[in-house]
Motif scaffolding. Structure first.
Motif, PDB file in Angstrom:
ATOM      1  N   MET A   1       0.848  -1.195   0.000  1.00  0.00           N
ATOM      2  CA  MET A   1       0.000   0.000   0.000  1.00  0.00           C
ATOM      3  C   MET A   1       0.878   1.237   0.000  1.00  0.00           C
ATOM      4  SD  MET A   1      -3.129   0.826   2.584  1.00  0.00           S
ATOM      5  CE  MET A   1      -4.271   2.158   2.294  1.00  0.00           C
ATOM      6  N   GLY A   2       0.502   2.262  -0.743  1.00  0.00           N
ATOM      7  CA  GLY A   2       1.310   3.452  -0.864  1.00  0.00           C
ATOM      8  C   GLY A   2       1.295   4.304   0.393  1.00  0.00           C
ATOM      9  N   THR A   3       2.213   5.246   0.453  1.00  0.00           N
ATOM     10  CA  THR A   3       2.289   6.156   1.578  1.00  0.00           C
ATOM     11  C   THR A   3       1.116   7.133   1.534  1.00  0.00           C
ATOM     12  OG1 THR A   3       3.583   7.791   0.371  1.00  0.00           O
ATOM     13  CG2 THR A   3       4.804   6.007   1.486  1.00  0.00           C
ATOM     14  N   ALA A   4       0.913   7.836   2.650  1.00  0.00           N
ATOM     15  CA  ALA A   4      -0.157   8.835   2.707  1.00  0.00           C
ATOM     16  C   ALA A   4       0.071   9.927   1.678  1.00  0.00           C
ATOM     17  CB  ALA A   4      -0.247   9.418   4.114  1.00  0.00           C
ATOM     18  N   GLU A   5       1.334  10.293   1.454  1.00  0.00           N
ATOM     19  CA  GLU A   5       1.650  11.328   0.469  1.00  0.00           C
ATOM     20  C   GLU A   5       1.291  10.871  -0.943  1.00  0.00           C
ATOM     21  OE1 GLU A   5       5.436  13.986  -1.157  1.00  0.00           O
ATOM     22  OE2 GLU A   5       5.712  12.570   0.494  1.00  0.00           O
ATOM     23  N   GLU A   6       1.624   9.625  -1.259  1.00  0.00           N
ATOM     24  CA  GLU A   6       1.284   9.093  -2.580  1.00  0.00           C
ATOM     25  C   GLU A   6      -0.228   9.034  -2.765  1.00  0.00           C
ATOM     26  OE1 GLU A   6       4.728   6.006  -3.895  1.00  0.00           O
ATOM     27  OE2 GLU A   6       3.585   5.484  -2.108  1.00  0.00           O
ATOM     28  N   CYS A   7      -0.927   8.560  -1.744  1.00  0.00           N
ATOM     29  CA  CYS A   7      -2.391   8.492  -1.833  1.00  0.00           C
ATOM     30  C   CYS A   7      -2.980   9.874  -2.054  1.00  0.00           C
ATOM     31  CB  CYS A   7      -2.966   7.875  -0.559  1.00  0.00           C
ATOM     32  SG  CYS A   7      -2.738   6.085  -0.428  1.00  0.00           S
ATOM     33  N   GLY A   8      -2.417  10.873  -1.370  1.00  0.00           N
ATOM     34  CA  GLY A   8      -2.920  12.227  -1.513  1.00  0.00           C
ATOM     35  C   GLY A   8      -2.710  12.801  -2.895  1.00  0.00           C
ATOM     36  N   ARG A   9      -1.623  12.411  -3.555  1.00  0.00           N
ATOM     37  CA  ARG A   9      -1.382  12.889  -4.920  1.00  0.00           C
ATOM     38  C   ARG A   9      -2.363  12.268  -5.899  1.00  0.00           C
ATOM     39  NH1 ARG A   9       3.006  11.628  -7.720  1.00  0.00           N
ATOM     40  NH2 ARG A   9       3.701   9.978  -6.322  1.00  0.00           N
ATOM     41  N   TRP A  10      -2.660  11.002  -5.700  1.00  0.00           N
ATOM     42  CA  TRP A  10      -3.466  10.250  -6.657  1.00  0.00           C
ATOM     43  C   TRP A  10      -4.961  10.272  -6.347  1.00  0.00           C
ATOM     44  CZ3 TRP A  10      -2.105   7.600 -11.090  1.00  0.00           C
ATOM     45  CH2 TRP A  10      -0.741   7.459 -11.355  1.00  0.00           C
ATOM     46  N   ILE A  11      -5.321  10.231  -5.068  1.00  0.00           N
ATOM     47  CA  ILE A  11      -6.718  10.040  -4.679  1.00  0.00           C
ATOM     48  C   ILE A  11      -7.170  11.237  -3.847  1.00  0.00           C
ATOM     49  CG2 ILE A  11      -8.387   8.441  -3.702  1.00  0.00           C
ATOM     50  CD1 ILE A  11      -6.698   7.134  -5.856  1.00  0.00           C
ATOM     51  N   ARG A  12      -8.134  12.008  -4.372  1.00  0.00           N
ATOM     52  CA  ARG A  12      -8.568  13.231  -3.721  1.00  0.00           C
ATOM     53  C   ARG A  12      -9.963  13.050  -3.114  1.00  0.00           C
ATOM     54  NH1 ARG A  12      -5.077  17.039  -6.303  1.00  0.00           N
ATOM     55  NH2 ARG A  12      -3.183  15.817  -6.680  1.00  0.00           N
ATOM     56  N   LYS A  13     -10.137  13.532  -1.911  1.00  0.00           N
ATOM     57  CA  LYS A  13     -11.445  13.453  -1.255  1.00  0.00           C
ATOM     58  C   LYS A  13     -12.367  14.499  -1.859  1.00  0.00           C
ATOM     59  CE  LYS A  13     -11.687  12.569   3.186  1.00  0.00           C
ATOM     60  NZ  LYS A  13     -12.547  11.347   3.248  1.00  0.00           N
ATOM     61  N   LEU A  14     -13.530  14.070  -2.317  1.00  0.00           N
ATOM     62  CA  LEU A  14     -14.503  14.974  -2.927  1.00  0.00           C
ATOM     63  C   LEU A  14     -15.737  15.180  -2.058  1.00  0.00           C
ATOM     64  CD1 LEU A  14     -14.434  13.752  -6.652  1.00  0.00           C
ATOM     65  CD2 LEU A  14     -13.213  15.680  -5.632  1.00  0.00           C
ATOM     66  N   GLY A  15     -15.960  14.265  -1.138  1.00  0.00           N
ATOM     67  CA  GLY A  15     -17.118  14.376  -0.264  1.00  0.00           C
ATOM     68  C   GLY A  15     -17.135  13.220   0.714  1.00  0.00           C
ATOM     69  N   SER A  16     -17.689  13.471   1.891  1.00  0.00           N
ATOM     70  CA  SER A  16     -17.713  12.409   2.889  1.00  0.00           C
ATOM     71  C   SER A  16     -18.773  12.726   3.930  1.00  0.00           C
ATOM     72  CB  SER A  16     -16.345  12.245   3.556  1.00  0.00           C
ATOM     73  OG  SER A  16     -16.323  11.083   4.371  1.00  0.00           O
ATOM     74  N   THR A  17     -19.033  11.763   4.759  1.00  0.00           N
ATOM     75  CA  THR A  17     -19.941  11.911   5.885  1.00  0.00           C
ATOM     76  C   THR A  17     -19.227  11.371   7.108  1.00  0.00           C
ATOM     77  OG1 THR A  17     -22.130  11.288   6.752  1.00  0.00           O
ATOM     78  CG2 THR A  17     -20.997   9.670   5.392  1.00  0.00           C
ATOM     79  N   GLY A  18     -19.773  11.650   8.262  1.00  0.00           N
ATOM     80  CA  GLY A  18     -19.103  11.223   9.487  1.00  0.00           C
ATOM     81  C   GLY A  18     -18.967   9.728   9.625  1.00  0.00           C
ATOM     82  N   ASP A  19     -19.926   8.996   9.081  1.00  0.00           N
ATOM     83  CA  ASP A  19     -19.914   7.539   9.191  1.00  0.00           C
ATOM     84  C   ASP A  19     -20.315   6.931   7.846  1.00  0.00           C
ATOM     85  OD1 ASP A  19     -19.750   4.993  10.274  1.00  0.00           O
ATOM     86  OD2 ASP A  19     -21.794   5.039  11.088  1.00  0.00           O
ATOM     87  N   PRO A  20     -19.424   6.994   6.843  1.00  0.00           N
ATOM     88  CA  PRO A  20     -19.784   6.506   5.504  1.00  0.00           C
ATOM     89  C   PRO A  20     -20.035   5.005   5.494  1.00  0.00           C
ATOM     90  CG  PRO A  20     -17.426   6.918   5.632  1.00  0.00           C
ATOM     91  CD  PRO A  20     -18.019   7.442   6.906  1.00  0.00           C
TER      92      PRO A  20
END
Length: 253
Positions: A1-20
């Motif tokens: 699994m990639g690092t948090a930095e790598e995930c942040g470059r590739w995968i962007r949060k667009l929306g969420s809820t407190g308990d998805p």
């Protein structure tokens, strides 16, 4: 699994809820970015919605383009392939449908399959569709963009913006137009295909060929609109994704 930095470059949060209750990962069209799904993501109040940011555009514009759909999928699957805290649904539009398909294949091979794949605005993976668009000159290439309706008239007239937009768009078209999956490459997860009735790039018959890319459930829905039908007419697609999540949770609460 990639690092948090790598995930942040590739995968962007667009929306969420407190308990998805599930995670939806969205794969953009050729030339597109994660933010191209920003409005669409607002329709999922109970999901953790993420958008994929391919290299070579916006804040990643200085990174090299990848050479194949498979190479893109390798890197993305490496980052998300071990996410198992929530059911994962993948959705891609146009070129993004092909990337999502390849990512789904890799996730399944890892033993951590996605719950479903939604493929929009694209012929089946086994149907190579090289119209030579990526080899056209700028004027012809821009006429193609205008035909699809994904770019406003003002943007098409802005030379400074086009200098930023055209390179990733042309690179992505090359990936999509040179891609073709083997008939043996099949998923076992549900595949739900959605197209616009006025889409000049995919017919209903071409979309129906997606059924050969899974041994699981297959559905095909048509909508009013064109290649980007869901930007103005996406309620039925949103409902379909939410129902798919509910079906998964009903079986695996």
């Amino acid at each position: 699994m990639g690092t948090a930095e790598e995930c942040g470059r590739w995968i962007r949060k667009l929306g969420s809820t407190g308990d998805p209750k599930a995670r939806l990962i969205l794969f953009p069209h050729a030339g597109g970015s994660a933010n191209s799904y920003f409005q669409f993501a607002r329709g999922f109040g109970e999901l953790d919605v993420r958008g994929v940011q391919y290299p070579g555009r916006q804040d990643r514009r200085h990174e090299p383009f990848r050479d194949t759909i498979e190479e893109l999928a390798d890197e993305i699957a490496e980052l998300i392939g071990e996410w198992n805290d929530l059911p994962v649904v993948l959705m891609g539009n146009s070129m993004g449908a092909l990337v999502a398909f390849e990512v789904a294949h890799r996730m399944e091979a890892r033993g951590n399959a996605a719950s479903a794949l939604f493929a929009c605005g694209r012929v089946a993976p086994t149907l190579r569709k090289d119209e030579g668009t990526h080899r056209k000159g700028n004027d012809a290439f821009l006429r193609e963009m205008a035909l699809l309706g994904g770019m406003g008239h003002e943007l098409l007239q802005d030379e400074e913006m086009l200098d930023l937009i055209l390179p990733p768009m042309r690179a992505d078209y090359r990936l999509a137009e040179t891609y073709c999956a083997s008939p043996e490459k099949r998923l076992s997860v549900p595949v739900h295909v959605h197209i616009g009735k006025a889409d000049p790039k995919v017919t209903e018959a071409e979309a129906a060929e997606w059924k050969l890319s899974t041994t699981g459930e297959f559905t095909l829905d048509t909508h009013d609109g064109g290649h980007f039908f869901f930007t103005d007419n996406g309620d039925r697609l949103t409902d379909s994704i939410n129902r798919s999540v509910d079906d998964v949770l009903a079986v695996n609460p």
